[in-house]
Design a protein around this motif. Structure first.
Motif, PDB file in Angstrom:
ATOM      1  N   ARG A 166       0.788  -1.227   0.000  1.00  0.00           N
ATOM      2  CA  ARG A 166       0.000   0.000   0.000  1.00  0.00           C
ATOM      3  C   ARG A 166       0.824   1.283   0.000  1.00  0.00           C
ATOM      4  NH1 ARG A 166      -5.504  -0.905  -0.996  1.00  0.00           N
ATOM      5  NH2 ARG A 166      -5.983  -2.999  -0.232  1.00  0.00           N
ATOM      6  N   GLU A 167       2.140   1.193   0.185  1.00  0.00           N
ATOM      7  CA  GLU A 167       2.959   2.392   0.312  1.00  0.00           C
ATOM      8  C   GLU A 167       4.219   2.297  -0.529  1.00  0.00           C
ATOM      9  OE1 GLU A 167       2.538   4.587   4.435  1.00  0.00           O
ATOM     10  OE2 GLU A 167       3.352   2.570   4.723  1.00  0.00           O
ATOM     11  N   LEU A 168       4.778   3.499  -0.800  1.00  0.00           N
ATOM     12  CA  LEU A 168       6.083   3.618  -1.439  1.00  0.00           C
ATOM     13  C   LEU A 168       6.993   4.376  -0.486  1.00  0.00           C
ATOM     14  CD1 LEU A 168       5.032   4.701  -5.039  1.00  0.00           C
ATOM     15  CD2 LEU A 168       5.377   2.398  -4.167  1.00  0.00           C
ATOM     16  N   LEU A 169       8.158   3.793  -0.197  1.00  0.00           N
ATOM     17  CA  LEU A 169       9.093   4.370   0.755  1.00  0.00           C
ATOM     18  C   LEU A 169      10.372   4.769   0.029  1.00  0.00           C
ATOM     19  CD1 LEU A 169       8.705   1.693   3.600  1.00  0.00           C
ATOM     20  CD2 LEU A 169       7.356   3.783   3.260  1.00  0.00           C
ATOM     21  N   GLY A 170      10.653   6.081   0.001  1.00  0.00           N
ATOM     22  CA  GLY A 170      11.879   6.558  -0.613  1.00  0.00           C
ATOM     23  C   GLY A 170      12.959   6.722   0.446  1.00  0.00           C
ATOM     24  N   TYR A 171      14.098   6.095   0.238  1.00  0.00           N
ATOM     25  CA  TYR A 171      15.169   6.119   1.232  1.00  0.00           C
ATOM     26  C   TYR A 171      15.790   7.506   1.290  1.00  0.00           C
ATOM     27  CZ  TYR A 171      19.386   4.636   3.771  1.00  0.00           C
ATOM     28  OH  TYR A 171      20.397   4.496   4.698  1.00  0.00           O
ATOM     29  N   ASP A 172      15.868   8.079   2.490  1.00  0.00           N
ATOM     30  CA  ASP A 172      16.342   9.463   2.608  1.00  0.00           C
ATOM     31  C   ASP A 172      17.818   9.627   2.269  1.00  0.00           C
ATOM     32  OD1 ASP A 172      17.433   8.327   4.897  1.00  0.00           O
ATOM     33  OD2 ASP A 172      16.474   9.712   6.309  1.00  0.00           O
ATOM     34  N   ARG A 173      18.596   8.549   2.307  1.00  0.00           N
ATOM     35  CA  ARG A 173      20.012   8.638   1.933  1.00  0.00           C
ATOM     36  C   ARG A 173      20.263   8.104   0.527  1.00  0.00           C
ATOM     37  NH1 ARG A 173      24.015   6.807   6.629  1.00  0.00           N
ATOM     38  NH2 ARG A 173      25.420   7.844   5.137  1.00  0.00           N
ATOM     39  N   GLY A 174      19.181   7.744  -0.169  1.00  0.00           N
ATOM     40  CA  GLY A 174      19.258   7.317  -1.559  1.00  0.00           C
ATOM     41  C   GLY A 174      18.009   7.807  -2.277  1.00  0.00           C
ATOM     42  N   TYR A 175      17.837   9.135  -2.252  1.00  0.00           N
ATOM     43  CA  TYR A 175      16.554   9.733  -2.631  1.00  0.00           C
ATOM     44  C   TYR A 175      16.547  10.265  -4.060  1.00  0.00           C
ATOM     45  CZ  TYR A 175      12.152  12.197  -1.696  1.00  0.00           C
ATOM     46  OH  TYR A 175      10.854  12.636  -1.706  1.00  0.00           O
ATOM     47  N   ALA A 176      17.654  10.169  -4.754  1.00  0.00           N
ATOM     48  CA  ALA A 176      17.727  10.716  -6.111  1.00  0.00           C
ATOM     49  C   ALA A 176      16.659  10.090  -7.006  1.00  0.00           C
ATOM     50  CB  ALA A 176      19.113  10.444  -6.702  1.00  0.00           C
ATOM     51  N   ASN A 177      15.978  10.932  -7.770  1.00  0.00           N
ATOM     52  CA  ASN A 177      15.002  10.524  -8.788  1.00  0.00           C
ATOM     53  C   ASN A 177      13.674  10.030  -8.231  1.00  0.00           C
ATOM     54  OD1 ASN A 177      17.187  10.886 -10.728  1.00  0.00           O
ATOM     55  ND2 ASN A 177      17.950   8.932  -9.945  1.00  0.00           N
ATOM     56  N   VAL A 178      13.574   9.888  -6.909  1.00  0.00           N
ATOM     57  CA  VAL A 178      12.337   9.360  -6.334  1.00  0.00           C
ATOM     58  C   VAL A 178      11.184  10.336  -6.552  1.00  0.00           C
ATOM     59  CG1 VAL A 178      11.174   8.721  -4.182  1.00  0.00           C
ATOM     60  CG2 VAL A 178      13.488   7.883  -4.657  1.00  0.00           C
ATOM     61  N   GLU A 179      11.401  11.618  -6.262  1.00  0.00           N
ATOM     62  CA  GLU A 179      10.328  12.591  -6.446  1.00  0.00           C
ATOM     63  C   GLU A 179       9.913  12.686  -7.907  1.00  0.00           C
ATOM     64  OE1 GLU A 179      11.249  16.375  -4.798  1.00  0.00           O
ATOM     65  OE2 GLU A 179      10.698  15.765  -2.757  1.00  0.00           O
ATOM     66  N   ALA A 180      10.874  12.685  -8.807  1.00  0.00           N
ATOM     67  CA  ALA A 180      10.558  12.799 -10.236  1.00  0.00           C
ATOM     68  C   ALA A 180       9.784  11.578 -10.719  1.00  0.00           C
ATOM     69  CB  ALA A 180      11.843  12.970 -11.043  1.00  0.00           C
ATOM     70  N   TYR A 181      10.207  10.399 -10.292  1.00  0.00           N
ATOM     71  CA  TYR A 181       9.490   9.171 -10.680  1.00  0.00           C
ATOM     72  C   TYR A 181       8.059   9.201 -10.173  1.00  0.00           C
ATOM     73  CZ  TYR A 181       8.009   4.284 -10.605  1.00  0.00           C
ATOM     74  OH  TYR A 181       7.277   3.121 -10.762  1.00  0.00           O
ATOM     75  N   CYS A 182       7.865   9.522  -8.912  1.00  0.00           N
ATOM     76  CA  CYS A 182       6.529   9.502  -8.325  1.00  0.00           C
ATOM     77  C   CYS A 182       5.636  10.582  -8.932  1.00  0.00           C
ATOM     78  CB  CYS A 182       6.610   9.647  -6.810  1.00  0.00           C
ATOM     79  SG  CYS A 182       7.352   8.200  -6.001  1.00  0.00           S
ATOM     80  N   ALA A 183       6.216  11.738  -9.272  1.00  0.00           N
ATOM     81  CA  ALA A 183       5.438  12.779  -9.938  1.00  0.00           C
ATOM     82  C   ALA A 183       4.979  12.311 -11.315  1.00  0.00           C
ATOM     83  CB  ALA A 183       6.260  14.056 -10.057  1.00  0.00           C
ATOM     84  N   ALA A 184       5.860  11.622 -12.042  1.00  0.00           N
ATOM     85  CA  ALA A 184       5.494  11.113 -13.367  1.00  0.00           C
ATOM     86  C   ALA A 184       4.390  10.068 -13.284  1.00  0.00           C
ATOM     87  CB  ALA A 184       6.728  10.533 -14.058  1.00  0.00           C
ATOM     88  N   GLN A 185       4.389   9.305 -12.183  1.00  0.00           N
ATOM     89  CA  GLN A 185       3.380   8.265 -11.989  1.00  0.00           C
ATOM     90  C   GLN A 185       2.123   8.783 -11.288  1.00  0.00           C
ATOM     91  OE1 GLN A 185       3.588   4.917 -12.915  1.00  0.00           O
ATOM     92  NE2 GLN A 185       5.436   5.441 -14.039  1.00  0.00           N
ATOM     93  N   ARG A 186       2.139  10.041 -10.848  1.00  0.00           N
ATOM     94  CA  ARG A 186       1.010  10.660 -10.133  1.00  0.00           C
ATOM     95  C   ARG A 186       0.690   9.930  -8.827  1.00  0.00           C
ATOM     96  NH1 ARG A 186      -3.956  11.092 -11.684  1.00  0.00           N
ATOM     97  NH2 ARG A 186      -4.071   9.174 -12.884  1.00  0.00           N
ATOM     98  N   ILE A 187       1.734   9.553  -8.103  1.00  0.00           N
ATOM     99  CA  ILE A 187       1.523   8.759  -6.894  1.00  0.00           C
ATOM    100  C   ILE A 187       2.250   9.375  -5.708  1.00  0.00           C
ATOM    101  CG2 ILE A 187       1.076   6.539  -7.997  1.00  0.00           C
ATOM    102  CD1 ILE A 187       4.069   5.942  -7.734  1.00  0.00           C
ATOM    103  N   PRO A 188       1.684   9.244  -4.511  1.00  0.00           N
ATOM    104  CA  PRO A 188       2.366   9.735  -3.306  1.00  0.00           C
ATOM    105  C   PRO A 188       3.417   8.735  -2.834  1.00  0.00           C
ATOM    106  CG  PRO A 188       0.261   8.783  -2.705  1.00  0.00           C
ATOM    107  CD  PRO A 188       0.336   8.720  -4.214  1.00  0.00           C
TER     108      PRO A 188
END
Length: 374
Positions: A166-188
């Protein structure tokens, strides 16, 4: 009717070249006519949920209507996707309106990491956190966080996104591209510290290793820059012994749990999909077809067999769809539909046709309806 939509390391990749469908690898004598097809296994991103563009919403509407028409004839259409449940549902919520409800319905999620049967009953769950490294006994999730925390040069600008049901967890010390990917997928998603991810390890069913699509505002060439980088990361993981592992989960299915599977992909994002070895769309579908509850829904005698070469159509556009195009158990689906935009040479060679989901499902629904009238 269902409201569904939708050992060691095995490294694969999407081919950059396109190829024309040629009917696949051989003919199965068990194949029937199209009126016999009662199961439609549908990839989601860029398949049922079309690529971005001016016709995206109209094609999505056509696809959803075609799935409903197929189900009206007694068939079953369901998602077989790399998404988790929440991520998949977002794709079918337009302007706050749910156009197809996935709750309480069957589906195969996270490339087979989670398998839900009729009424949404959980049938299989394959957690990366159940894998134990043969060298030192660490679980795989802890081991990969340890590796990232070392900050090797090959990992610069590469991110980690962990999938639970039910969730997606982006690692705070390996966070590169996570925001861009999730924005492209329209997901939190949730920015997560190491301990939170470790605490969730027995619920993590898929890991995406995310690569950048651009640097300094300039697009990166996939084949020259990103693909070799992906291969280098896979090589380092293998050298670190993280692919030499075995599941500690009780009673895993045959062929599941000896290592990890790493699938290099260009689309929908340059990424590496990491699952427990033996988990993919084809093997998950093979076990799904053996469920008595699926036969009950289709009103088939339990002693009869659901044979992909007679009863199944599959739809996809990318490398993670290849396993269900190639074989489901010992049988190849009779209808294998690659999307018109698909560029993977292997997928296109295995396909029987290239078409939109709506075109094929409406055709199958018409064939089934005609047979029922006879």
């Amino acid at each position: 009717a269902f409201g569904s939509l939708a050992g060691g390391m095995a490294a694969q990749e999407a081919s950059p070249q396109s190829g024309a469908p040629n009917g696949g690898e051989g003919h199965d004598e068990r194949a029937g006519d199209e009126a016999d097809i009662c199961l439609a296994a549908c990839d989601l991103d860029k398949t049922v949920y079309p690529p971005a563009g001016p016709t995206q919403l109209s094609q999505l509407d056509a696809n959803v209507r075609a799935m409903a028409a197929f189900e009206k004839t007694g068939g079953l259409a369901f998602p077989v996707t790399g998404n988790n449940i929440s991520m998949a549902q977002v794709k079918f919520t337009i302007d706050g309106k749910v156009i197809r409800n996935l709750e309480g319905t069957p589906g195969i999620y996270m490339n087979g990491g989670l398998v839900l049967g009729p009424r949404g009953v959980e049938l299989e769950r394959h957690a990366l956190g159940h894998l134990r490294l043969l060298a030192d006994g660490r679980d795989f999730v802890t081991a990969i966080l340890d590796f990232w925390d070392r900050g090797e040069d090959v990992l610069k600008d590469v991110g980690l996104l962990f999938f639970t049901p039910r969730e997606l967890l982006g690692y705070d010390r390996g966070y590169a591209n996570v925001e861009a990917y999730c924005a492209a997928q329209r997901i939190p998603h949730r920015l997560s510290a190491r301990q939170e991810i470790v605490d969730q390890r027995e619920h993590i069913l898929l890991l995406l290793v995310l690569f950048p699509v651009e640097r300094a505002g300039k697009a990166l060439d996939y084949h020259e820059a990103i693909r070799p980088w992906q291969a280098a990361v896979v090589g380092r993981l293998e050298a670190e012994g993280m692919t030499a592992c075995k599941t500690a989960a009780p009673n895993p299915p045959d062929g599941v749990g000896s290592g990890v599977s790493m699938l290099i992909q260009q689309s929908p994002w340059p990424e590496i999909d990491v699952n427990v070895a033996g988990v993919d769309k084809g093997t998950a579908l093979s076990r799904f077809l053996q469920l008595p509850a699926v036969k009950d829904y289709l009103r088939m005698p339990r002693r009869s067999a659901l044979v992909p070469a007679k009863h199944m159509a599959v739809f996809g556009d990318a490398a993670n769809d290849i396993p269900m195009f190639r074989a489901i158990g010992d049988s190849q689906p009779s209808v294998r539909v690659a999307m018109p935009h698909a560029t993977d040479a292997t997928l296109n060679a295995l396909a029987t046709e290239r078409a939109e989901v709506s075109e094929v499902l409406q055709r199958l629904a018409a064939a089934r309806a005609a047979k029922r009238r006879q």
